[in-house]
Enzyme design. Structure first.
Site, PDB file in Angstrom:
ATOM      1  N   TRP A  31       0.859  -1.185   0.000  1.00  0.00           N
ATOM      2  CA  TRP A  31       0.000   0.000   0.000  1.00  0.00           C
ATOM      3  C   TRP A  31       0.896   1.237   0.000  1.00  0.00           C
ATOM      4  CZ3 TRP A  31      -5.053   0.126  -0.848  1.00  0.00           C
ATOM      5  CH2 TRP A  31      -5.738   1.298  -0.615  1.00  0.00           C
ATOM      6  N   SER A  65       0.054  -1.898   5.680  1.00  0.00           N
ATOM      7  CA  SER A  65       0.789  -1.738   6.933  1.00  0.00           C
ATOM      8  C   SER A  65       0.200  -2.576   8.066  1.00  0.00           C
ATOM      9  CB  SER A  65       0.827  -0.261   7.338  1.00  0.00           C
ATOM     10  OG  SER A  65       1.647   0.463   6.445  1.00  0.00           O
ATOM     11  N   GLU A  67      -0.861  -5.474   7.924  1.00  0.00           N
ATOM     12  CA  GLU A  67      -0.371  -6.849   7.769  1.00  0.00           C
ATOM     13  C   GLU A  67       1.119  -7.006   8.066  1.00  0.00           C
ATOM     14  OE1 GLU A  67      -4.144  -6.251   6.034  1.00  0.00           O
ATOM     15  OE2 GLU A  67      -2.313  -5.272   5.328  1.00  0.00           O
ATOM     16  N   ILE A  91      -1.243   7.211   5.319  1.00  0.00           N
ATOM     17  CA  ILE A  91      -1.463   8.639   5.126  1.00  0.00           C
ATOM     18  C   ILE A  91      -2.876   8.998   5.588  1.00  0.00           C
ATOM     19  CG2 ILE A  91      -1.549  10.500   3.409  1.00  0.00           C
ATOM     20  CD1 ILE A  91       0.573   8.838   1.838  1.00  0.00           C
ATOM     21  N   GLU A  94      -9.910  10.866   5.511  1.00  0.00           N
ATOM     22  CA  GLU A  94     -11.062  11.574   6.085  1.00  0.00           C
ATOM     23  C   GLU A  94     -11.735  10.806   7.216  1.00  0.00           C
ATOM     24  OE1 GLU A  94     -13.661  12.524   2.846  1.00  0.00           O
ATOM     25  OE2 GLU A  94     -12.135  13.685   1.817  1.00  0.00           O
ATOM     26  N   THR A  95     -11.265   9.587   7.506  1.00  0.00           N
ATOM     27  CA  THR A  95     -11.915   8.782   8.549  1.00  0.00           C
ATOM     28  C   THR A  95     -10.914   8.407   9.633  1.00  0.00           C
ATOM     29  OG1 THR A  95     -11.408   6.634   7.549  1.00  0.00           O
ATOM     30  CG2 THR A  95     -13.396   7.782   6.761  1.00  0.00           C
ATOM     31  N   HIS A  97      -9.924   5.528  10.258  1.00  0.00           N
ATOM     32  CA  HIS A  97      -9.175   4.339   9.833  1.00  0.00           C
ATOM     33  C   HIS A  97      -7.674   4.537  10.051  1.00  0.00           C
ATOM     34  CE1 HIS A  97      -8.522   0.650   7.577  1.00  0.00           C
ATOM     35  NE2 HIS A  97      -7.615   1.284   6.853  1.00  0.00           N
ATOM     36  N   ARG A 136       9.946  12.192   3.272  1.00  0.00           N
ATOM     37  CA  ARG A 136      10.619  11.317   4.241  1.00  0.00           C
ATOM     38  C   ARG A 136      10.996   9.948   3.668  1.00  0.00           C
ATOM     39  NH1 ARG A 136       7.641  15.012   6.216  1.00  0.00           N
ATOM     40  NH2 ARG A 136       8.071  15.982   8.214  1.00  0.00           N
TER      41      ARG A 136
END
Length: 161
Positions: A31, A65, A67, A91, A94-95, A97, A136
């Site tokens: 991801w 991430s 996993e 990153i 809007e939630t 999560h 980064r």
């Protein structure tokens, strides 16, 4: 932010133990692959710069991430390694999560460090924007993958004199 005044890629090679005899695992989240590939490249370059042999660096991919913990656990159970680096990028969206994934991933990696005798290095960027992640993972703030590789080498030698 802490990285605003620090370049993540800077290290003094003279203070780092030679990694020629060490074996490393790197578990990479697919991801945000633009970011995680940059982190992976930084980690491998630093490991090799400090003496690690390419054939002693094992890579496994996982979907995201979240996993990483399971991927690292399986690697710890099936491979003989001196350190593992868990690479991911989450990153802010809007939630909530983001909060759950970041927290669970950090806790999972921490748990592996308690349960196993091989250090697992947390190289998961948790940024507010894609630009922060780019900065980064090889951008203006250097590469967190480089920093994680140096930590992996140092932790592999921890306690040795």
């Amino acid at each position: 932010m802490a990285t605003v005044t620090k370049n993540l890629s800077v290290y003094d090679k003279a203070t780092i133990p030679n990694a020629k005899s060490l074996r490393f695992g790197i578990v990479v989240s697919e991801w945000n692959s633009k970011i995680t590939e940059g982190l992976y490249q930084g980690a491998v370059a630093a490991l090799e710069d400090c003496g690690a042999k390419a054939e002693n660096i094992l890579r496994w991919n996982v979907p995201g991430s979240f996993e990483l913990t399971f991927g690292c656990k399986k690697m710890l159970e099936t491979e003989k390694l001196d350190a593992i680096i868990a690479i991911g990028s989450v990153i802010q969206g809007e939630t909530k999560h983001f909060d759950f994934v970041c927290s669970a991933t950090a806790q999972g990696i921490k748990d592996l460090n308690i349960q196993f005798k091989v250090p697992v290095i947390f190289c998961v960027l948790t940024d507010n924007t894609m630009q922060q992640a780019i900065d980064r993972s090889g951008g203006i703030h250097g590469n967190k993958g480089t920093e994680a590789a140096i930590a992996a080498i140092k932790m592999a030698f921890l306690g040795e004199s």
